[in-house]
Design an enzyme around this catalytic site. Sequence first.
Site, PDB file in Angstrom:
ATOM      1  N   GLU A  51     -34.937  -8.934 -58.979  1.00 36.37           N
ATOM      2  CA  GLU A  51     -34.428  -8.319 -57.745  1.00 36.37           C
ATOM      3  C   GLU A  51     -34.933  -6.885 -57.590  1.00 36.37           C
ATOM      4  O   GLU A  51     -34.870  -6.085 -58.526  1.00 36.37           O
ATOM      5  CB  GLU A  51     -32.897  -8.329 -57.783  1.00 36.37           C
ATOM      6  CG  GLU A  51     -32.238  -7.746 -56.548  1.00 36.37           C
ATOM      7  CD  GLU A  51     -30.725  -7.816 -56.596  1.00 36.37           C
ATOM      8  OE1 GLU A  51     -30.090  -7.630 -55.545  1.00 36.37           O
ATOM      9  OE2 GLU A  51     -30.163  -8.067 -57.691  1.00 36.37           O
ATOM     10  N   LYS A 120     -31.493 -10.932 -48.796  1.00 31.60           N
ATOM     11  CA  LYS A 120     -30.214 -11.165 -49.469  1.00 31.60           C
ATOM     12  C   LYS A 120     -29.100 -11.267 -48.432  1.00 31.60           C
ATOM     13  O   LYS A 120     -28.985 -10.425 -47.533  1.00 31.60           O
ATOM     14  CB  LYS A 120     -29.942 -10.018 -50.441  1.00 31.60           C
ATOM     15  CG  LYS A 120     -28.775 -10.230 -51.395  1.00 31.60           C
ATOM     16  CD  LYS A 120     -28.758  -9.101 -52.409  1.00 31.60           C
ATOM     17  CE  LYS A 120     -27.677  -9.270 -53.463  1.00 31.60           C
ATOM     18  NZ  LYS A 120     -27.732  -8.188 -54.468  1.00 31.60           N
ATOM     19  N   CYS A 156     -29.597 -12.841 -56.376  1.00 29.31           N
ATOM     20  CA  CYS A 156     -28.487 -12.319 -57.170  1.00 29.31           C
ATOM     21  C   CYS A 156     -27.117 -12.731 -56.626  1.00 29.31           C
ATOM     22  O   CYS A 156     -26.677 -13.848 -56.837  1.00 29.31           O
ATOM     23  CB  CYS A 156     -28.588 -10.798 -57.294  1.00 29.31           C
ATOM     24  SG  CYS A 156     -27.589 -10.133 -58.675  1.00 29.31           S
TER      25      CYS A 156
END
Length: 559
Positions: A51, A120, A156
């Site tokens: 990430e 994300k 994540c």
Amino acid sequence: MTQENALSDIFRIAIGQLNPTVGDVTGNLAKAREARADAGREGAHLLVLTELFISGYPPEDLVLKPAFIRACWKAVESLAADTADGGPGVVIGFPRQDETGRYNSVAVLDGGKVIAVRDKVDLPNYGEFDEKRVFVQGAMPGPVNFRGVRLGIPICEDIWGELGVCETLAESGAEILLSPNGSPYYRGKVDIRHQVVLKQVLETGLPLIYAAQLGGQDELVFDGASFAFNADKSLAFQMSQFETAIAVTTWKRREAGWHCAEGPMARIPEGEEADYRACLLGFRDYVNKNGFKTVVLGLSGGIDSAICTAIAVDALGEERVRTVMLPYRYTSEDSLKDAADCAKALGCRYDIVPIEQPVTGFSSALSNLFEGTESGITEENLQSRARGVVLMAISNKFGAMVVTTGNKSEMSVGYATLYGDMNGGFNPIKDLYKMQVYALARWRNENVPPGALGPSGEVIPQNIIDKAPSAELRPDQKDQDSLPPYPVLDDILECLVEKEMGVEEIVGRGHDVATVHRVEHLLYLAEYKRRQSAPGVKITKKNFGRDRRYPITNRFRDR
């Protein structure tokens, strides 16, 4: 996609468990290129990096600078151009900005270009995370077609949260889930990650690869330990913890879907070993990434400074560590001997700078103002502050970073002196309670962690571990004169800090009510000191600063 580069029934995925540095876009790009070359030599089709790899994680307010965002995008485009050579494609995290907002994103690179970008969705806003402050929520993603394989790329928190990102990817036709992560260490975190991934595997019926970052970033330690679970819930592979690594895993297409046929199965350390190695990695990276050549610390003959010296030598090597004994009239012969023995066992430089004259000078200068008052804590603190002045002078003269050595028990209740023993640039044991410090000292005397530069054998003299702890600021002083016994104190503090338990519940564990009230009062009262303390490695689930944010001005007491 051409027929030549389309995958058949074998898919080799390399996981780059690397150590990027926040803000070092050029250096991080170089690491990505080196990892891609390594993966290519081992026959990988795809390299998965972590990430926000190109920026380093977490970049915090750096992403508010347009110049930084542009530098990150330029690096991603440059890496994309490399993939025209027919070697591995790359999945890499980066921050991006467009007319709709600023995103925590990943790019998929292949055939000389950026073939896809995904943002994300679930932005964490708890504990050490505050991504909603600098990023906006991305759209629900669909799979990316990479050489004929449909990849879902949840970033994540997208696999940790409840927004259904993985389910959406599965419903959209994803065949494998690849999750680039920036997940900081705390005790027992690997097991928790496994549980999180297994939940998504059960819900989606898809294999999930968890690519974890490695390295220290200020207080946070990213411990690696990348892994994957197959769709049948079996552990597909497990990479090492606390170590930089690139692992090429082999996936085979079966009738039921992709299954990992080959990958590493590393041992994951537990307990004291894991905590010690986290302290070691966090300290090493803080010192090295901030450009310090050497460190200096006061070696008192006590357990805290001894374990910090061991960590420093293990992290940097004996030639980069300087210790100083700063004796006063109350310093015992035992402490002088123990400090010297510890420095000798670890092989680092050991100097003695008596502080009788500086303390006498301060006392003399203040004598008129203090006339008619009783000697007490003020005079004791002059000793600690004189030591702090000497250590800072050595730091200024020789460029060595001062290592602070206070543990979490002391920091919790304010048993530390501002501008004295709290002086310093970094504290490797800031998030370890006193009894945990003892446990790590015993462990280190019996073990040498992988990658440590220090010696084997007893590096912390047994007498330091056995004797009663003391600040030695007055004759025959013991910590227990001012504080409850550390086993009692640590349990109360863990209840108050980590578990946010009420006084009544803590008393129900067998603690004296007056003691619990006193510890709670000291905990709140010391908040102003903690705000001025050096950063230190996060080990527990709730460290001071990033995780636990209490007001300094606070009159609440649980009565």
